[in-house]
Structures are given as C-alpha cells and as structure tokens.
Write a protein that holds these residues in place. Structure first.
Motif, short mmCIF file in Angstrom:
data_model
loop_
_atom_site.label_atom_id
_atom_site.label_comp_id
_atom_site.label_asym_id
_atom_site.label_seq_id
_atom_site.Cartn_x
_atom_site.Cartn_y
_atom_site.Cartn_z
N ALA A 1 0.85 -1.20 0.00
CA ALA A 1 0.00 0.00 0.00
C ALA A 1 0.88 1.25 0.00
O ALA A 1 1.81 1.36 0.81
CB ALA A 1 -0.89 -0.01 1.23
N ALA B 1 0.53 5.12 0.48
CA ALA B 1 -0.44 6.13 0.90
C ALA B 1 -0.48 7.29 -0.11
O ALA B 1 -1.56 7.79 -0.45
CB ALA B 1 -0.08 6.66 2.29
N GLU B 2 0.71 7.69 -0.60
CA GLU B 2 0.79 8.86 -1.49
C GLU B 2 0.06 8.62 -2.82
O GLU B 2 -0.28 9.56 -3.54
CB GLU B 2 2.26 9.24 -1.78
CG GLU B 2 3.02 9.77 -0.58
CD GLU B 2 3.51 8.67 0.37
OE1 GLU B 2 3.27 7.48 0.10
OE2 GLU B 2 4.13 9.03 1.39
N ASP C 1 -2.54 6.44 -2.88
CA ASP C 1 -3.87 5.98 -2.51
C ASP C 1 -4.19 4.69 -3.26
O ASP C 1 -5.30 4.46 -3.72
CB ASP C 1 -4.90 7.08 -2.86
CG ASP C 1 -6.17 6.92 -2.06
OD1 ASP C 1 -6.13 6.12 -1.11
OD2 ASP C 1 -7.18 7.55 -2.41
N ASP C 2 -3.16 3.87 -3.40
CA ASP C 2 -3.30 2.63 -4.17
C ASP C 2 -2.14 1.70 -3.81
O ASP C 2 -1.35 2.02 -2.91
CB ASP C 2 -3.28 2.95 -5.67
CG ASP C 2 -4.18 2.00 -6.46
OD1 ASP C 2 -4.12 0.79 -6.17
OD2 ASP C 2 -4.91 2.47 -7.34
N LYS D 1 1.02 11.31 -10.89
CA LYS D 1 -0.07 11.76 -10.01
C LYS D 1 0.06 13.27 -9.74
O LYS D 1 -0.95 13.96 -9.56
CB LYS D 1 -0.02 10.95 -8.72
CG LYS D 1 -1.08 11.36 -7.76
CD LYS D 1 -1.52 10.28 -6.84
CE LYS D 1 -2.62 10.87 -5.97
NZ LYS D 1 -3.38 9.98 -5.25
#
Ligand SMILES: C[S@@+](CC[C@H](N)C(=O)[O-])C[C@H]1O[C@@H](n2cnc3c(N)ncnc32)[C@H](O)[C@@H]1O
Length: 368
Positions: A153, A155-156, A158-159, A207
């Motif tokens: 995972a 976090a930065e 979100d995937d 992103k």
C-alpha cells in the motif's frame, strides 16, 4: 547457466546469488541438518527427495546451526564488512540443501505445494528441463509471489504497487513523501525517472500532474514490473518505461533518481538495487544528467546517508562530487526511517540505521 554433477550426471543448477555452484550434489530421501552441513563444508550439496514439510524443518535447523553469533564491533566499516561476509558464508551453507524442480515447474515431493505460479513469476518462461534449486530460495520465491499478489500500500498514491521477486520494493517508503513535498520546477511538463524499479516514483510524478515521464531501468524484471504497475494505475498515457542504462536520448525539465545507496559489491541480482560498487551509478548519473536537462530544469536526487554512518563514504564526498560535476544544492528535504529494522538491536548494523537520514536534494546547474 550453471551445471553441477548430480548422481554423476551434469544437471542444471539455478541460484540467484553469485555463489559458485557446489562441486556435486547427492540425493537423499531424508537426513539430518548436521549431515547436510557436513556435506556442505565439503562443497557437496544435498538434494532432498523426501517429505516437503520435513525439508522445511531441516532447513530451519540448518539456519539455527550456521547463524553467525552477533559480535559487537567498534569500527562501523569493519562491522559492515564482517556482517556481509558472515551473511554470505551463512547463505552458502544454507543454499546447499536443494530440491529438484520438474520440467513443469512443480515439485515431485510428498506434501509439496503447487509452486508453478511462484516460479513463473521469477523465471517468466516455461522451462523444459528439470533443474536443481536451493530450497531456501524456493521458499523466498513463494513468499515474494504472495507479496507480488498482495501488493504494497502506498499512501501517497492511494493505491498499491505490486512488486515481484528481484525488484526493489518501496516497502520502507518514507522517501516517497519527500517526492510529494518537493517543489516542482515551474512549467515542468517532461520528467525522467532514472532507475525506476517498481515504477513508484514515475507513478507519483504522474499523479503530481507531469504530462510526460520516461522511466528507465537496467534490470529487465524492474522494467516489466514498472510497466505493469503504471498500466494498472492508469498512467500509461503519461509514463513510458524503457530498459536502458541511465538516460533516454532526450532532455527533460525534471530528472529524478533514487540510486542504490551503498557502495559495495552486490552478491545477487536483487542486491544491485541496494549495492553499487564505488557508487558507480551515482557518479555516472551526476556526470551525465546536465546534458539531459532543459534550461531551468532541476534534478531531484534521493539519497540516504547510511553509507556515511557505516564509514563507506565521508561526509565531504557528496558535496565534493556535486561540485565536481557542476551541481549546486538549491534546497533539500529530509526524513528518518520508521521501519522496525532501524531499531532492531539484534541487527549488527542497527547503530548506523538508527542514525540514518534520507534526503531529497533539489539540484540545479552551477552558474559558471
Ligand atoms: C534503490 S532502487 C530505486 C527504485 C525506485 N526508483 C524507488 O525509488 O523505489 C535503484 C534502481 O536503480 C536501478 N539501476 C541501477 N543502475 C542503473 C543504471 N545504470 N541505469 C538505470 N537503472 C539502474 C536498479 O535496477 C534499481 O531498480
């Protein structure tokens, strides 16, 4: 491809580390850890033909017996070199317990699991010959395959990022937050991610809205893994991944690189992401990046100071190299590791890991 004498016949032998193949291998149905270690010390490997679960238990017993006793060294560099030497000597003995992988990439042993998917994940091809493989590595492949499916995972993002055996995993990902905090050069449209590994930094740049990114890696497994992650995350229109030494034949507004951190010889293909003799990639990167940077472009160099705490690099080396290759530090961000290993006192290198800081240096070309 290495071969060794097994039952007096040359047999294919696979080992992901740089260890030399044993002189020969003998077949046993089942035997004790002591017997296998004794053979190993005479450079003879043992091929297990009995129950798979018993083989795993014997392997654990071998590991306990050959595990080096932790010794306190006052000199950090000696501690590092002794630790690596002990690790490679232990691995050599542990890797002397082999299993025979069948042509269909399965094990023909009682109570053996289905290993085909895990081996296809590592070798990426269907092998037509039987081969011998250290049991310890097979267990590593099975574990890595589970992680590959599960993913890490991020976090930065979100995937998740999915990483197979042999590719650097961003599992200790404190450095990723640095990349998200760094101030993007104005109007940055085009970036390179040099040494992309799993593709995680390229994905984060996408992103952040960079329109076009080229990610490179010399490790074919990494390039494939990065391509798959980028596609899964939906960034294929922005990011292309190529198998390439250092830079693509182009110029970018932003060049990002997280090179291997420690100047030492890798002992396996997996370790090439972590160890790089004499910081070869870092030097080549700093020497070559200016020719691939557009006007007003910036380099983001991610580097830990662990090498300094281990006495493998002096505090003055990096500033000296930056100056020599024509760079100045415009700004920097830093973070400290959160992972457990940094505080694990059984780890002989814990003293250095506990003091480690990871930096993101924003570099610009020096005005001459
Ligand atoms: C520390 S890992 C970083 C991976 C990824 N960028 C990340 O931050 O998670 C270093 C990567 O650089 C790659 N590498 C080493 N030498 C290289 C070179 N000369 N050109 C391109 N990639 C290289 C390794 O294969 C490895 O994937």
């Amino acid at each position: 491809m290495a071969t060794l004498l097994y039952q007096n016949t040359p047999s294919e032998y696979r080992n992901e580390s740089t260890q030399k193949p044993p002189r020969e291998a003998i077949a046993v149905r089942e035997t004790s850890a002591d017997h296998i270690i004794q053979n190993a010390r005479n450079n003879i490997a043992t091929v297990w033909q009995g129950d798979f679960h018993n083989a795993k238990q014997v392997l654990s017993a071998i590991k306990k017996r050959v595990q080096p006793k932790p010794k306190h060294e006052t000199d950090p560099t000696t501690a590092f070199h002794k630790h690596r030497l002990a690790q490679s000597q232990t691995a050599r003995l542990v890797n002397m317990l082999l299993v025979e992988i069948q042509a269909d990439l399965q094990l023909n042993l009682p109570r053996a699991p289905n290993i085909q998917a895990a081996l296809l994940d590592v070798y990426g091809e269907h092998n037509s010959e039987k081969f011998l493989l250290p049991l310890n590595q097979l267990l590593g492949f099975i574990g890595a395959h589970e992680w590959h499916k599960k993913g890490v995972a991020i976090a930065e993002l979100d995937d998740k990022i999915h990483v197979p055996f042999g590719v650097f995993s961003p599992i200790r990902g404190e450095y990723l937050s640095l990349l998200m905090q760094a101030k993007q050069p104005e109007n940055a449209q085009f970036a390179f991610d040099i040494g992309t590994g799993s593709g995680v930094l390229a994905a984060l740049l996408a992103k952040r809205g960079i329109a076009k990114i080229i990610a490179t890696d010399t490790n074919p497994r990494a390039a494939q893994c990065a391509r798959e992650n980028i596609a899964r995350l939906g960034f294929s229109a922005q990011v292309s991944v190529i198998e390439q030494d250092l830079f693509p034949d182009d110029m970018a507004d932003l060049i990002v690189c997280n090179p291997p951190w420690l100047p030492a010889k890798p002992t396996s293909a997996v370790e090439t992401a972590l160890y790089d003799p004499e910081h070869g990639m870092l030097h080549a990167f700093l020497r070559g990046a200016a020719a691939h940077l557009r006007e007003n472009g910036r380099v983001w160099l991610i580097l830990s100071d662990l090498a300094e705490h281990l006495g493998l690099r002096s505090k003055d080396d990096l500033p000296h190299w930056l100056d020599k290759y024509g760079w100045e530090i415009e700004s920097s961000l830093k973070t400290t590791p959160q992972h457990n290993k940094a505080h694990d006192l059984r780890d002989p290198l814990a003293f250095a890991r506990a003091r480690e800081t990871t930096y993101l240096f924003v570099l610009k070309k020096k005005v001459l």
